[in-house]
Design a protein around this motif. Structure first.
Motif, PDB file in Angstrom:
ATOM      1  N   GLY A 106      -0.745   6.574  -3.435  1.00  0.00           N
ATOM      2  CA  GLY A 106      -2.323   6.324  -3.278  1.00  0.00           C
ATOM      3  C   GLY A 106      -2.661   5.154  -2.657  1.00  0.00           C
ATOM      4  N   GLU A 107      -1.832   3.907  -2.756  1.00  0.00           N
ATOM      5  CA  GLU A 107      -1.984   2.662  -2.548  1.00  0.00           C
ATOM      6  C   GLU A 107      -2.695   2.856  -1.009  1.00  0.00           C
ATOM      7  N   SER A 108      -3.697   1.886  -0.792  1.00  0.00           N
ATOM      8  CA  SER A 108      -4.070   1.916   0.732  1.00  0.00           C
ATOM      9  C   SER A 108      -4.671   0.324   0.784  1.00  0.00           C
ATOM     10  N   ALA A 109      -5.354  -0.315   0.032  1.00  0.00           N
ATOM     11  CA  ALA A 109      -5.701  -1.491   0.272  1.00  0.00           C
ATOM     12  C   ALA A 109      -4.701  -2.467   0.361  1.00  0.00           C
ATOM     13  N   ALA A 110      -3.434  -2.535  -0.323  1.00  0.00           N
ATOM     14  CA  ALA A 110      -2.429  -3.741  -0.396  1.00  0.00           C
ATOM     15  C   ALA A 110      -1.732  -3.429   0.924  1.00  0.00           C
ATOM     16  N   LEU A 111      -1.446  -2.053   1.262  1.00  0.00           N
ATOM     17  CA  LEU A 111      -0.799  -1.794   2.498  1.00  0.00           C
ATOM     18  C   LEU A 111      -1.314  -2.251   3.706  1.00  0.00           C
ATOM     19  N   ILE A 112      -2.821  -2.318   3.851  1.00  0.00           N
ATOM     20  CA  ILE A 112      -3.193  -2.597   5.089  1.00  0.00           C
ATOM     21  C   ILE A 112      -2.891  -4.123   5.469  1.00  0.00           C
ATOM     22  N   TYR A 113      -2.753  -4.997   4.398  1.00  0.00           N
ATOM     23  CA  TYR A 113      -2.230  -6.345   4.651  1.00  0.00           C
ATOM     24  C   TYR A 113      -0.591  -6.422   4.976  1.00  0.00           C
ATOM     25  N   ALA A 114       0.050  -5.386   4.214  1.00  0.00           N
ATOM     26  CA  ALA A 114       1.270  -5.568   4.028  1.00  0.00           C
ATOM     27  C   ALA A 114       2.233  -5.011   5.012  1.00  0.00           C
ATOM     28  N   ILE A 115       1.696  -3.782   5.626  1.00  0.00           N
ATOM     29  CA  ILE A 115       2.449  -3.294   6.791  1.00  0.00           C
ATOM     30  C   ILE A 115       1.811  -3.203   7.823  1.00  0.00           C
ATOM     31  N   GLY A 116       0.112  -3.182   7.771  1.00  0.00           N
ATOM     32  CA  GLY A 116      -0.632  -2.859   8.777  1.00  0.00           C
ATOM     33  C   GLY A 116      -1.020  -1.469   9.200  1.00  0.00           C
ATOM     34  N   THR A 117      -2.022  -1.084   9.958  1.00  0.00           N
ATOM     35  CA  THR A 117      -2.766   0.257   9.912  1.00  0.00           C
ATOM     36  C   THR A 117      -2.207   0.842  11.201  1.00  0.00           C
ATOM     37  N   SER A 118      -1.267   0.557  12.054  1.00  0.00           N
ATOM     38  CA  SER A 118      -0.868   1.019  13.105  1.00  0.00           C
ATOM     39  C   SER A 118      -0.098   2.632  13.024  1.00  0.00           C
ATOM     40  N   ILE A 119      -0.559   3.599  13.451  1.00  0.00           N
ATOM     41  CA  ILE A 119       0.209   4.660  13.035  1.00  0.00           C
ATOM     42  C   ILE A 119       1.117   5.040  14.057  1.00  0.00           C
ATOM     43  N   LYS A 120       2.312   5.237  13.665  1.00  0.00           N
ATOM     44  CA  LYS A 120       3.685   5.560  14.554  1.00  0.00           C
ATOM     45  C   LYS A 120       4.287   6.974  14.394  1.00  0.00           C
ATOM     46  N   ASP A 121       4.724   7.290  15.413  1.00  0.00           N
ATOM     47  CA  ASP A 121       5.701   8.347  15.378  1.00  0.00           C
ATOM     48  C   ASP A 121       7.012   8.358  15.058  1.00  0.00           C
ATOM     49  N   GLU A 122       7.670   7.222  15.629  1.00  0.00           N
ATOM     50  CA  GLU A 122       9.082   7.013  15.369  1.00  0.00           C
ATOM     51  C   GLU A 122       9.333   5.791  14.300  1.00  0.00           C
ATOM     52  N   ILE A 123       9.659   6.051  13.078  1.00  0.00           N
ATOM     53  CA  ILE A 123       9.578   5.224  11.976  1.00  0.00           C
ATOM     54  C   ILE A 123      10.770   4.269  11.939  1.00  0.00           C
ATOM     55  N   ILE A 124      10.571   3.176  12.039  1.00  0.00           N
ATOM     56  CA  ILE A 124      11.815   2.109  12.052  1.00  0.00           C
ATOM     57  C   ILE A 124      11.457   1.109  10.859  1.00  0.00           C
ATOM     58  N   VAL A 125      12.345   1.072   9.906  1.00  0.00           N
ATOM     59  CA  VAL A 125      11.994   0.186   8.610  1.00  0.00           C
ATOM     60  C   VAL A 125      11.566  -1.289   8.917  1.00  0.00           C
ATOM     61  N   THR A 126      12.036  -1.832   9.999  1.00  0.00           N
ATOM     62  CA  THR A 126      11.589  -3.103  10.305  1.00  0.00           C
ATOM     63  C   THR A 126      10.343  -3.226  11.424  1.00  0.00           C
ATOM     64  N   GLU A 127       9.599  -2.164  11.503  1.00  0.00           N
ATOM     65  CA  GLU A 127       8.605  -2.254  12.220  1.00  0.00           C
ATOM     66  C   GLU A 127       7.129  -1.571  11.536  1.00  0.00           C
ATOM     67  N   ARG A 128       6.063  -1.933  12.347  1.00  0.00           N
ATOM     68  CA  ARG A 128       4.891  -1.393  11.698  1.00  0.00           C
ATOM     69  C   ARG A 128       4.953   0.078  11.658  1.00  0.00           C
ATOM     70  N   SER A 129       4.298   0.574  10.553  1.00  0.00           N
ATOM     71  CA  SER A 129       3.930   2.122  10.496  1.00  0.00           C
ATOM     72  C   SER A 129       3.002   2.263   9.370  1.00  0.00           C
ATOM     73  N   THR A 130       2.604   3.481   8.980  1.00  0.00           N
ATOM     74  CA  THR A 130       1.598   3.472   8.053  1.00  0.00           C
ATOM     75  C   THR A 130       1.592   4.658   7.128  1.00  0.00           C
ATOM     76  N   SER A 131       1.157   4.574   5.929  1.00  0.00           N
ATOM     77  CA  SER A 131       1.204   5.588   4.832  1.00  0.00           C
ATOM     78  C   SER A 131       0.100   6.503   5.014  1.00  0.00           C
ATOM     79  N   LEU A 132       0.264   7.601   4.505  1.00  0.00           N
ATOM     80  CA  LEU A 132      -0.765   8.842   4.467  1.00  0.00           C
ATOM     81  C   LEU A 132      -1.999   7.909   4.034  1.00  0.00           C
ATOM     82  N   ALA A 133      -2.141   7.452   2.957  1.00  0.00           N
ATOM     83  CA  ALA A 133      -3.484   7.017   2.398  1.00  0.00           C
ATOM     84  C   ALA A 133      -4.230   5.974   3.650  1.00  0.00           C
ATOM     85  N   VAL A 134      -3.190   5.321   4.040  1.00  0.00           N
ATOM     86  CA  VAL A 134      -3.695   4.275   5.319  1.00  0.00           C
ATOM     87  C   VAL A 134      -4.176   5.082   6.290  1.00  0.00           C
TER      88      VAL A 134
END
Lengths: 398, 251
Positions: free
Chosen positions: A327-355
């Motif tokens: 459910g977390e969104s507010a914190a994640l906007i800062y901590a990983i960013g909001t860019s939606i990605k198709d290829e997920i790499i742990v050291t790069e930006r991507s976004t959770s469902l809530a964001v």
């Protein structure tokens, strides 16, 4: 007379309690109904597994069209149009953003369109498949088909065409696979970090720390206080501390999955500590005494008896934490960013469902339907997690 | 007659409250010694001092000494863990762990590092047989110990203590939470166990003390009033307080 009055007051109180609880129930059900109503039409396997970004393919067909005719499959809807010469079926549809487009419903495996030479890369092929959208065609007689004309017009143009100079079609896009995977990664990474620390801290506080010690009590108060801190503050911490650290270590830039997980770990740590300690409190002292009287050491007692008996409680804490992570969104906007990605790499930006929901809703045209569809998926994930934890608890508790 | 424990000038305080006052007594080997007295007289405290379970309570101050097999159990370098493997304990309320019957009994040996499944199986079976529980549970060793009846649970706790092959078993009112039939079974078991183990039992049931024990110690307000052969205590006590207590005039 007095007892009659008491009877009536009792009945009034009882009905009041029932009524008020009903109001709460109705509100909760209304939320579910609203979300399902709005989002269920978009719900599909493609939404779950599809890419977010669509790819445009550009091909052509300059050989001679064979004369054999294709047969339409039996299960086509009445509003679907089929080209017997090219072996494809088209239909008008609305995309996930609400725009008109022509949906490719069916492509015969023998159809000349199923594999076309790529217009932009010599020697490569492009493949047309159902689920894609048809954007534009220039036929060999220079007539042009545009998607705005609709599927019926497109099919009639197909039926009279002999060759194609240029055909453009696009994969569906707007899928949430990337965000779903990110969410799973976040859950796993966060729990890997937070669970051992949280459980061991709770064990220290309850089993090993000196009783009635001022410092320990202050520590406990602080942990309790942290459960109430708004997550956006932790998000700032993540942006200020974790992103630079992870960036330095991995040599990447900006927010990433690891910094997001570390931030979430900090958020759920107090939850895990508090609820684990609450569970430890419910373990009867008799178990500790019985274990020690059998010549077990303190750590044997703690890990073999106490921790084992509190496993169901700790699992509920895990469940609570997973809910928090999803459910977390507010914190994640800062901590990983909001860019939606198709290829997920742990050291790069991507976004959770809530964001993802947040970005769907914060665009120029908020898309309620898509947001609701993602919400349903979140609800389903939480539901499945809940059920499986309940099943595990049933399995392990004596 | 050999002694398991030699208690000399034992004082124990909970904070400022004196719980045991100048206790001096010997506990002979392979006999049943009963500790009786009214609630709060210090009999449970005395029992728990014998395997140093009082260590778990804050604010306990102990002086005087207790020797177990000629060694001072309060000595700094004394190995408490080892003491507790030699001096087992059965508690007032049956307290099996929330595990299977098998795991409950195998717990102590496992903590000592025994991992061999065959050896554990043997220990579990032997302990259950010695605790007169084997026939009732042999087909459901994998089931939860919590599903047994109260009396069975208490015999399981005795089996769990026996599994450690101790020399002494301390029993803290082991039948006070049980019905008369379960109590009778436990008493039979205690008499059987006497052949192999030294038993110290706290009881507030004087008939029980009279039925099963060889020696009886009467405590009152933390003091040892009288300690003698059980038949002497119950037929011809030297102290009037003892007589008053066993005839039911107080307590």
């Amino acid at each position: 007379m007095k007892s009659r009055k008491r009877f009536i007051t009792d009945k009034i109180y009882q009905s009041l309690i029932t009524l008020i609880s009903l109001i709460g129930l109705v509100i909760l059900i209304a939320v579910f109904v609203f979300v399902f109503n709005k989002g269920s039409s978009l719900l599909s396997w493609d939404l779950l597994t599809g890419d977010y970004y669509s790819t445009v393919y550009d091909g052509y067909y300059d050989s001679e069209l064979t004369t054999n005719l294709f047969v339409a499959p039996d299960d086509l809807d009445s509003d679907t149009y089929f080209s017997t010469r090219w072996g494809i079926a088209l239909k008008d549809d609305l995309d996930r953003e609400g725009h008109d487009y022509i949906l490719i419903v069916y492509v015969d495996t023998e159809s000349p369109l199923a594999n076309l030479p790529d217009k932009n890369n010599e020697g490569e092929m492009v493949y047309m498949a159902s689920g894609q959208s048809l954007d534009k065609i220039i036929f060999s007689d220079n007539t042009i088909m545009l998607s705005s004309k609709g599927a019926e017009a497109a099919i009639s143009q197909f039926e009279s065409a002999t060759g194609i100079k240029d055909i453009m079609f696009t994969t569906a896009g707007k899928g949430i696979r990337g965000s779903l995977i990110t969410t799973m990664y976040l859950i796993i990474l966060t729990l890997i970090v937070a669970l051992p620390i949280g459980i061991l801290t709770a064990i220290y506080l309850h089993e090993f720390a000196p009783k009635n010690n001022k410092l320990v009590n202050i520590l406990r108060r602080m942990v309790e206080m942290l459960t109430g801190v708004p997550s956006i503050i932790f998000g700032l911490l993540g942006a200020a501390v974790f992103i630079p650290i992870v960036s330095t270590v991995t040599g990447t830039e900006g927010g990433n999955l690891i910094s997001g997980s570390l931030t979430l770990a900090v958020i759920i740590l107090p939850v895990i500590i508090s609820s684990t300690e609450e569970t430890l409190k419910t373990i009867p002292d008799e178990y500790r005494q019985a274990s020690l009287a059998l010549g077990a050491t303190k750590s044997q007692t703690t890990f073999k008896v106490i921790l084992k008996s509190s496993a169901p409680g700790i699992l509920s804490a895990v469940l609570l934490s997973i809910g928090r992570i999803i459910g977390e969104s507010a914190a994640l906007i800062y901590a990983i960013g909001t860019s939606i990605k198709d290829e997920i790499i742990v050291t790069e930006r991507s976004t959770s469902l809530a964001v993802h929901i947040w970005s769907v809703m914060s665009g120029e045209t908020p898309n309620f339907e898509l947001a609701s569809a993602i919400s349903i998926i979140i609800l389903l994930v939480v539901f499945v997690m809940n059920l499986s934890v309940k099943m595990i608890v049933k399995k392990i508790s004596y | 007659m050999e002694n398991a424990f030699t208690i000399n000038q034992l004082n124990l305080k909970y904070g400022e409250k004196k719980a045991l006052d100048q206790i001096t007594m010997d506990i002979p080997k392979n006999q049943i010694t009963a500790l009786i007295g009214p609630s709060g007289c210090g009999k449970s405290t005395l029992l728990r001092t014998l395997n140093r379970m009082n260590d778990l309570i804050d604010n306990v101050r102990i002086d005087g000494d207790i020797r177990y097999e000629e060694q001072d159990i309060f000595a700094k370098e004394y190995d408490v863990i080892n003491l507790r493997t030699k001096v087992g304990m059965v508690f007032q309320k049956p307290n099996p762990f929330p595990m299977s019957i098998f795991d409950n009994i195998a717990y102590g040996p496992r903590c000592q590092g025994i991992k061999d499944r065959k050896v554990l199986q043997e220990i579990v079976e032997r302990s259950l047989i010695n605790a007169a529980l084997y026939d009732e549970v042999k087909d459901r060793l994998k089931e939860s110990a919590k599903e047994l009846s109260g009396g069975q649970q208490q015999r399981l706790c005795i089996a769990r203590a026996i599994a450690m092959e101790p020399d002494v078993i301390l029993m803290d009112e082991p039948t006070s939470a049980l019905d008369p039939i379960a109590t009778a079974k436990i008493e039979d078991l205690i008499l059987e166990l006497k052949k192999k183990y030294t038993i110290v039992i706290v009881t507030h049931n004087m008939q029980q003390a009279a039925r099963i024990s060889d020696n009886t110690a009467f405590l009152l307000m933390g003091e040892l009033i009288e300690y003698d052969k059980t038949d002497i205590i119950f037929s011809n006590p030297k102290e009037t307080k003892t007589e008053e207590y066993i005839t039911g005039r107080f307590g």
